[in-house]
Scaffold this motif. Structure first.
Motif, PDB file in Angstrom:
ATOM      1  N   PRO A 161       0.845  -1.273   0.177  1.00  0.00           N
ATOM      2  CA  PRO A 161      -0.073   0.084  -0.104  1.00  0.00           C
ATOM      3  C   PRO A 161       0.740   1.387   0.259  1.00  0.00           C
ATOM      4  O   PRO A 161       0.248   2.426   0.043  1.00  0.00           O
ATOM      5  N   TYR A 162       2.212   1.121  -0.132  1.00  0.00           N
ATOM      6  CA  TYR A 162       2.741   2.290   0.194  1.00  0.00           C
ATOM      7  C   TYR A 162       3.290   2.920  -1.094  1.00  0.00           C
ATOM      8  O   TYR A 162       2.425   3.902  -1.442  1.00  0.00           O
ATOM      9  N   CYS A 163       4.533   2.797  -2.023  1.00  0.00           N
ATOM     10  CA  CYS A 163       4.828   3.419  -2.949  1.00  0.00           C
ATOM     11  C   CYS A 163       4.291   2.585  -4.271  1.00  0.00           C
ATOM     12  O   CYS A 163       3.589   1.736  -4.142  1.00  0.00           O
ATOM     13  N   SER A 164       4.673   3.335  -5.339  1.00  0.00           N
ATOM     14  CA  SER A 164       4.242   2.839  -6.579  1.00  0.00           C
ATOM     15  C   SER A 164       4.988   2.124  -7.475  1.00  0.00           C
ATOM     16  O   SER A 164       5.025   1.627  -8.290  1.00  0.00           O
ATOM     17  N   ASN A 165       6.084   1.354  -6.718  1.00  0.00           N
ATOM     18  CA  ASN A 165       6.784   0.256  -7.160  1.00  0.00           C
ATOM     19  C   ASN A 165       6.008  -0.796  -7.418  1.00  0.00           C
ATOM     20  O   ASN A 165       6.347  -1.720  -8.398  1.00  0.00           O
ATOM     21  N   GLN A 183       1.985   7.627  -4.436  1.00  0.00           N
ATOM     22  CA  GLN A 183       1.126   6.585  -3.666  1.00  0.00           C
ATOM     23  C   GLN A 183       1.270   5.079  -4.516  1.00  0.00           C
ATOM     24  O   GLN A 183       1.390   5.010  -5.914  1.00  0.00           O
ATOM     25  N   ASN A 184       0.506   4.165  -3.986  1.00  0.00           N
ATOM     26  CA  ASN A 184       0.795   2.899  -4.631  1.00  0.00           C
ATOM     27  C   ASN A 184      -0.078   2.892  -5.937  1.00  0.00           C
ATOM     28  O   ASN A 184       0.283   1.907  -6.707  1.00  0.00           O
ATOM     29  N   ILE A 238      10.855  10.044   2.690  1.00  0.00           N
ATOM     30  CA  ILE A 238      11.794   9.160   3.239  1.00  0.00           C
ATOM     31  C   ILE A 238      11.670   7.776   3.450  1.00  0.00           C
ATOM     32  O   ILE A 238      10.294   7.414   3.118  1.00  0.00           O
ATOM     33  N   LEU A 239      12.390   6.934   3.665  1.00  0.00           N
ATOM     34  CA  LEU A 239      12.295   5.532   3.513  1.00  0.00           C
ATOM     35  C   LEU A 239      11.364   5.071   4.793  1.00  0.00           C
ATOM     36  O   LEU A 239      10.554   4.365   4.362  1.00  0.00           O
ATOM     37  N   PHE A 240      11.466   5.426   5.839  1.00  0.00           N
ATOM     38  CA  PHE A 240      10.853   4.796   7.080  1.00  0.00           C
ATOM     39  C   PHE A 240       9.274   5.276   7.072  1.00  0.00           C
ATOM     40  O   PHE A 240       8.357   4.797   7.900  1.00  0.00           O
ATOM     41  N   LEU A 241       8.901   6.615   6.494  1.00  0.00           N
ATOM     42  CA  LEU A 241       7.614   6.775   6.728  1.00  0.00           C
ATOM     43  C   LEU A 241       7.116   7.347   5.626  1.00  0.00           C
ATOM     44  O   LEU A 241       7.564   7.889   4.810  1.00  0.00           O
ATOM     45  N   GLN A 242       5.842   6.950   5.222  1.00  0.00           N
ATOM     46  CA  GLN A 242       5.100   7.448   4.258  1.00  0.00           C
ATOM     47  C   GLN A 242       3.683   7.755   4.413  1.00  0.00           C
ATOM     48  O   GLN A 242       2.942   6.580   4.568  1.00  0.00           O
TER      49      GLN A 242
END
Lengths: 169, 446, 888
Positions: C247-251, C569-570, C789-793
């Motif tokens: 659910p996090y990034c668009s990768n 976003q994802n 940043i990496l740890f929080l989104q």
């Protein structure tokens, strides 16, 4: 939720090379086409300077040859001659491999243990001697052999080693 | 101040490398030149084609003197002719094979012969850079060699323009830090490149992709020191010693309770018994020979009954062992073979780099079994267990260290199974001079 | 197409591509050769020796022809020693024996050695049940042990909050160390000591300084490395495991969630599936904890007076629909706006805009609440080549030259970063990073190039790159229609002299020209950009400039696109595809495309409104009271809106605010109706990643009691508003999409597993735009740099236990020289002031932050950057030392 022993959380302090070491370091780096090849000579310089390779020294070496710190940790601990703890003024390294063993190295080592009151890997309280068993020193024809710091002493027996210790302040 | 390495002193130390080795002042270039030093460089560099030099060394039959015995000229010829990458020559001066101490004496007393050997060998393979990888304990040797290289540089035998030929050759020493495995050529290159000293996959072989992925030849000290003589005198001249397949001379390092331990240069093929009984004066203290390890601790031992085996590659192979590094360890009849093998097995356990499973775990396991046997807790099946564990290491490990750990165990059990069985049934050694001596050690007065 | 090679495995002949490893060839022949140290992402090592086999080649006679045996088959010369299959490449005619007595004994021997020091920890080891050593020992080992000596032991260690190390179990396969080096580029793990005493650890046994991704745990074939958050929680056979899309990034990573009962206990990679296989970042691997929280909303909330009180779903639906109808009737449908949706599934995104446009009949729909400019729904598609076949992550790995524009991929796209790092290590990939800060990919160890441009000069940089790219003339592979305009562009850009480039960007033209030259010369290349440019006030001009650069450098050709949009976003890509933008319908049908619009009008029933306001315009309009009703989904709008004060005004003035969320965020707390919705793991649906790959996310566990999927909420309200919607499942919605929406036509849910489907259909014509003029560089105050940043989104990550702990405290980072100039040291309070307000944060010193700027990552809960009221991402702030840190 673990039962692990407490690991060091603080990073080791930053230390610098004394100015007089700089020419040596530059010379070491210049001998190879890349910096990482100089990691062994630079570790040796650190050991000559401080007597041992501390975590702070590993950091410094890593910075000098541009390697990640964990990698230098892995390299320094791979080789037996890098002291990972401070050692006494005279590092007594007694060869215990077969040829020297055939000529009495075990007996010699036992003698040293008793005389100095320390065992393998230990240092006398006055920090004068550290005693270690090591593997073949390439002095097999002159066994038993003991390397004191970098000096070779061959054909030793109890009497000769006692005399030798007297000369080591 | 390091005392000179002791060696017995017969009137002539040896026919070639040891011929004048005790000449006073030999470490200085003036003395070295007086004895004919660097004449080969003057004759060859810029004058003889590198390919021709390779052919001469091939024809001489010179084989690697470090342990593997691979034909030197053939190894040189594997360097690709038309590679655009820089080439490297590396001297393996890591001398760590137990029982071996020849390179130490050679470098300590005649450093210029190594420098000259490297210059000529580099010329032959068209290398511009050479490294001498010394084991970490040889710090004082590094000082001696650095001084010799500096002298050679001043005389233009090393540097930008060797002997006026226009060819550049830079030579450096490099100190290891205590790892037997760095005597394995790819582990040496790993260490030199600044990694943990672990061996690498072959192929590619170093001659094609070695140091910094460039064509590299790794040769032993003694091997390289033969090259000036061969290139000066010619291939046939070198063959005046030795046998058809094992040409030339070899330096044997003899240790153990013989009267005159030390380094001896002999023509290849001399019987082992002649070396021990004549040159070394036989055993001391009334001891007799029980077994001899002929080529460093990595090779199987020979029982006394096989002492007449010739000191050459083929004869040793036929006897089920190897000439190896030429480290001759003489084991006397008051020494326990099981104890001796325990010592050797522990050595390999300490020196295992840890990369591959069979060597890493197998040497540990064998050591533990040996400890039990030695301490009187051996069991009937332990002997076959050792054989099987050794068999599961031999030929299965990543590099030859595994084989080196396994073969001595197999050899010892083959020839001295009775001693192992004695340990099981009697829970102690049949004889053990070493252990008795420890117990005799004097108590130091307070 | 590489030539094929014929090999015999256990007597069976097969053909495999040249270059295949023997272990893989065996696999193709359905012969199982076990492996430990071998890994698909790592070069062959040959260390564990478990894959040893017998290898032979046909004997050749003196005539170089095979020698035949009596039975007419070639005689084989078998190699004297067994060989590791994982390091041996097949050769034509090769024979392999995996089951001969020699091979079996060797393998059993290795298996036995592996168990010499490995403890019988299975009853207390988390790996049990999914342990490769267990499985292979069972398949290839023996059922007794001859080893009864004491084993060597180590102390167990916590290498930080994520990795638990039980070194006794380690088989020294070195996968963890190599993966961390070659794929993650962190070099955090090392082997130290040697022999049996080889131990894997961090530097000086300190907590690992790394991305905490846990991939070392994932690739460890035994229980030597395990995940602390999961320790002792469950056995794998207790878990139901389903593959969701992160659910996090668009990768678009596949995340295999392990569920027991109604609790998600862990997340793992999928080994062979998806775009990521075994890889996950720390968010994907540990960021699921919000699903389990007890403070999830479990009942709809309705505002009664000043407070929100629980109600039933029917009541909430009735109220929402009633108020929507009322407000639309009194003020017109344009007084209603629909915001958010980048994290919804495609089915939900489709229904959200359909509800807005076809039921409520408002034109104001925009998912991109963080944008500060009005960016057309087609603009990003244009910049990435108009829909041409796109780049996959696999193709990114093989690129020769990669240009990363403006974003720190460590936070924006960790998989993309890992692909690039591995490409650099293993495949000769060269990286050029254009970023004001020296971010991870710009570090010297990756041997790339860094264009450290001045903040605010993004457009100038693009113009300079394009100018340099055109030095080599117009690329031959460009579509004909852009060739002439490119020639004109070259003329126009000649104003970008080296002096001007240096003055505006701070970067030497030579470096820029070199980067452009590398792009031109590379036959396989990639350009990646993300929110640093799309959320920029000059986003429109920047996107046009990216497209210009694409045609000029050959990153866009007639045939394909090598430009990727790494959305924040994802499902940012899905939001664009489904027309959650005010000027474009699903499938990029422009609202002024009469024919395209008519199709939707026919299907949805009724006329559709024309183009509406963008999110940033909705913000202003609502703050002024013109928009009176807001429906906000999958977004904590008070944090994402460019101006917090305006957003608070908007929420206060609005007569109706409906919010869908999992938690009672501050935004939800100001709503009139709050619908509690299901998390990504509790519903099935399609998510589209940066590759434009449609992937179906499975439902790993049922929705929390009281919650529904967003689409169910939309349907209920639509039905209450009179729409005749009758979707029974999300798949029903997708079927409608597959009927109606260009680029999605003909898709089936069933075909979206296991690896999804990438859409490519050119939807927008290529364009070469006149370069927009750049603004002169400003001098007042400091440039404010921000970024992911990496740890929080996002707010969901704040609800994790581990992630905020790893992120530590919020900060404002200054270059040490800048700190001296401001008279502050590390830890001092720094006040940053913007037009609408100020925030105060502790100072951190960071030499990778350029002087003249301050870096404040916005993802921390304590950082409410939009209080400054800056409507751009490269704004200026006044910075001064503050008396004290504001109480958080």
């Amino acid at each position: 939720m673990s039962h692990a022993p407490v690991m060091p959380v603080e990073a080791p302090p930053r230390i610098e090379w004394p100015a007089e070491r700089r020419p040596e370091i530059e010379a070491a780096l210049a001998r190879y086409p890349n910096k990482r090849s100089a990691v062994l000579p630079v570790l040796w310089i650190a050991q000559r300077q401080w007597g041992w390779i501390s975590p702070a020294a590993m950091r410094l070496v890593a910075e000098t040859v541009e390697l990640p710190e964990p990698e230098v940790f892995g390299i320094a601990t791979f080789y037996t001659m890098f002291n990972l703890q401070p050692v006494g003024r005279h590092h007594l390294q007694v060869c215990m491999t077969l040829s020297c063993s055939l000529m009495g190295a075990d007996r010699l080592f036992r003698h040293l243990e008793r005389r100095l009151g320390i065992g393998h890997g230990q240092t006398t309280p006055d920090r004068r001697y550290t005693l270690r068993r090591v593997e073949c020193l390439a002095a097999c024809g002159g066994g038993p052999c003991m390397q004191v710091n970098f000096d070779y002493h061959e054909n030793l027996d109890e009497r000769k080693v006692d005399a030798l210790l007297e000369t080591l302040a | 101040m390091t005392p000179k390495s002791t060696a017995a002193a017969p009137s002539e130390r040896g026919p070639l490398l040891f011929k004048d080795i005790d000449t006073p002042g030999l470490t200085s270039i003036e003395t070295y030149r007086k004895g004919g030093g660097y004449r080969a460089v003057a004759e060859v560099v810029g004058k003889k084609a590198p390919e021709e030099c390779i052919e001469i060394v091939k024809a001489s039959g010179l084989r690697g003197r470090g342990g593997a015995g691979f034909p030197t000229g053939l190894k040189w010829s594997f360097v690709p002719k038309d590679s655009p990458k820089p080439r490297y020559l590396v001297c393996n001066a890591d001398e760590s094979e137990p029982g071996t101490f020849k390179d130490r004496e050679l470098m300590e007393k005649n450093p210029h012969l190594l420098v000259e050997g490297m210059v000529l060998s580099a010329w032959a393979i068209k290398a511009n850079t050479g490294y001498i990888y010394l084991r970490g304990e040889f710090d004082y040797i590094q000082t001696i060699l650095d001084r010799a290289i500096a002298e050679a540089r001043e005389a233009s035998w090393v540097g930008e323009n060797v002997a006026g030929s226009g060819w550049r050759f830079e030579l450096y020493t490099h100190l290891g830090a205590g790892a037997y495995i760095c005597g394995e050529e790819t582990a040496l290159l790993s260490s030199l490149e600044g990694y943990r000293g672990q061996p690498r996959l072959k192929p590619p072989f170093p001659a094609v992709e070695g140091l910094y992925a460039c064509p590299t030849v790794v040769n032993n000290t003694e091997t390289l020191m033969n090259v000036p003589h061969i290139l000066h005198h010619g291939a046939q001249w070198y063959r005046q010693w030795g046998t058809e397949k094992s040409a030339g001379t070899k330096i044997l390092s003899v240790s153990g309770p013989v009267k005159r331990p030390g380094n001896y240069e002999v023509p290849l093929g001399m019987p082992l018994s002649q070396l021990i009984n004549d040159l070394c004066g036989g055993m001391r203290d009334g001891l007799k020979v029980k077994a001899v390890i002929p080529g460093g601790s990595s090779v199987p031992l020979l029982p006394a009954s096989m002492l007449d085996t010739g000191l050459d590659y083929e004869s040793m192979n036929a006897a089920g062992t190897f000439l190896g590094s030429g480290g001759v360890i003489v084991i006397d009849d008051q020494t326990c073979i099981v104890d001796a093998l325990y010592n050797i097995t522990r050595f390999y356990e300490h020196e295992s780099c840890g990369k591959c499973t069979p060597c890493r775990e197998g040497t540990y396991w064998m050591s533990e079994v040996f400890e039990r046997l030695e301490s009187g807790h051996g069991r009937e099946h332990d002997i076959d267990l050792l054989l099987d564990v050794a068999d599961n290491i031999n030929g299965k490990s990543f590099c030859a260290l595994g084989d080196a750990a396994a073969m001595p165990v197999q050899g010892a059990i083959k020839h001295f199974r009775d001693e192992f069985e004695y340990h099981v049934t009697h829970k102690r050694c049949a004889v053990n001079r070493r252990r008795a001596e420890i117990d005799e050690a004097q108590v130091v007065p307070a | 197409m590489s030539a094929n090679v014929k090999v015999h495995i256990n007597g069976r002949a097969i053909e495999v591509p040249a270059g295949t490893l023997v272990t893989d060839a065996a696999h193709m022949a359905e012969v199982h050769v076990p492996i430990f140290c071998s890994h698909s992402k790592l070069p062959p090592l040959g260390a564990c020796r478990i894959c040893v086999v017998e290898i032979g080649m046909p004997k050749l006679g003196p005539d170089r022809k095979p020698v035949m045996a009596a039975d007419g088959t070639p005689e084989i010369a078998w190699m004297p020693k067994v060989q590791t299959g994982c390091t041996t490449t097949v050769a034509d005619g090769m024979h392999v024996r995996t089951e001969s007595p020699v091979a079996v004994k060797a393998r059993k021997g290795v298996m036995e050695f592996l168990l010499v020091n490995h403890p019988l920890d299975c009853p207390v080891c988390d790996e049990g049940g999914e342990c490769q050593l267990q499985d292979l020992a069972f398949a290839f080992g023996q059922d007794f042990s001859r080893m009864d000596e004491a084993k060597r032991t180590f102390d167990s260690e916590d290498l930080g909050p994520v990795v638990k190390k039980e070194a006794n179990r380690c088989i020294v396969c070195m996968r963890c160390v190599r993966y961390c080096d070659e794929v993650m580029g962190d070099d955090a793990l090392t082997a130290h000591q040697r022999g049996v005493w080889t131990e894997i650890s961090s530097f000086n046994r300190q907590p690992l300084e790394c991305e905490q991704c846990g991939n070392c745990v994932e690739v460890c074939p035994v229980g030597a490395l395990t995940a602390l958050p999961y320790r002792f929680k469950a056995r794998p056979w207790d878990l139901r495991q389903h593959v969701t899309i992160c659910p996090y990034c668009s990768n678009g990573c596949s995340v295999r969630l392990g569920v027991r009962g109604d609790e998600v206990l862990r997340a793992r990679g999928t080994e062979f599936r998806g775009v990521n296989q075994e890889f996950l970042c720390v968010r994907g691997r540990f960021g699921y904890e919000f699903i389990n929280r007890s403070d999830r909303l479990s009942a709809p909330l309705i505002r009664v007076g000043d407070a929100l009180s629980p109600s039933t779903f029917d009541e909430a639906v009735a109220l929402a629909s009633h108020r929507l109808r009322e407000i639309a009737a009194v003020n017109g449908p344009e007084s209603v706006a629909f915001l958010g949706g980048e994290k919804l599934n495609v089915e939900e995104q489709y229904l959200f805009q359909k509800l807005a446009r076809a039921v409520v009949r408002t034109p104001h729909v925009d998912a991109r609440t963080r944008f500060s400019a009005r960016v057309s729904g087609q603009a990003i598609l244009s910049a990435t080549g108009g829909g041409r076949p796109a780049l996959s992550w696999e193709e990114l790995f093989e690129a020769q030259e990669v240009l990363v524009l403006g974003d720190d991929l460590q936070g924006e796209g960790p998989l993309a970063q890992a692909v690039i790092i591995r490409g650099q290590h293993q495949a000769g990939l060269h990286i050029t990073v254009a970023h004001p800060r020296r971010v991870k990919l710009a570090r010297e160890k990756f041997r790339g190039d860094w264009l450290g441009f001045r903040p605010g000069s993004e457009l100038a940089l693009l113009h300079a790159l394009t100018r340099a790219a055109l030095e080599g003339g117009v690329p031959a592979e460009a579509p004909d229609v852009v060739k002439a305009p490119l020639g004109g562009l070259r003329e126009t850009l000649s104003a970008w002299t080296p002096e001007r480039v240096r003055a505006e960007t701070g970067v030497e033209m030579a470096a820029i020209a070199a980067a452009a030259g590398r792009l031109r010369a590379a036959s396989r290349k990639a350009i990646l950009f993300g929110r640093a440019f799309t959320e920029h006030p000059q986003a429109v001009a920047l996107l046009q400039a990216i497209e210009n650069l694409g045609w000029a450098s050959g990153a866009l050709t007639e045939a394909r696109s090598s430009i990727m949009y790494v959305g924040p976003q994802n499902n940012s890509q899905g939001a664009l595809d489904m027309g959650l933008t005010p000027d474009v319908l699903p499938g990029y049908v422009a609202l002024d495309d009469v024919a395209g619009r008519q199709r939707f009008e026919q299907q949805w029933g009724g006329a559709l409104p024309a183009a509406g306001l963008s999110a940033t315009e909705i913000l202003d309009s609502a703050a002024e009271g013109k928009i009176k009703a807001l429906w906000i989904v999958s977004d904590h709008w008070l944090r994402s809106a460019p101006d917090r004060a305006r957003a608070e005004q908007a929420l206060a003035r609005a007569e109706l605010v409906i919010v869908n969320d999992l938690f009672l965020t501050e935004t939800a707390a100001r709503a009139h109706v709050v619908f509690p919705v299901a998390s990504f793991a509790e519903k099935e649906g399609v998510v589209v990643n940066s590759e434009r790959r449609l992937q179906k996310s499975a439902r790993a566990l049922p929705p929390r009691r009281g919650t529904r999927a967003d689409w169910e909420v939309f349907q209920a309200v639509a039905q209450a508003l009179g729409a005749r919607w009758s979707y029974r499942t999300a798949e029903d919605v997708f079927r409608e999409i597959a009927r109606l929406v260009p680029t999605y036509q003909g898709r089936l849910w069933a075909t979206l597993l296991p690896d999804g489907v990438v859409w490519s259909e050119t939807r927008v014509a290529p364009a070469v735009s006149t370069p927009t003029e750049t603004r002169p560089p400003e001098a007042d105050g400091l440039a404010l740099l921000s970024g992911g940043i990496l740890f929080l989104q996002g707010s969901l990550s704040h609800r994790s236990e581990l992630l905020p702990r790893l992120a530590k405290e919020a900060f404002a980072a200054l270059h040490p020289d800048e700190a001296v100039r401001l008279g502050v040291s590390a830890g001092d309070a720094l006040e940053l002031e913007g037009p609408a307000g100020q925030i105060t944060l502790p100072v951190a010193l960071d030499a990778s932050v350029p002087a003249g700027s301050v870096f404040v990552p916005y993802a921390y809960a304590a950082v409410e950057l939009n209080r400054l009221g800056l409507r751009s991402r490269a704004p200026r702030v006044t910075a001064r030392r503050a008396a004290a840190l504001a109480a958080v």
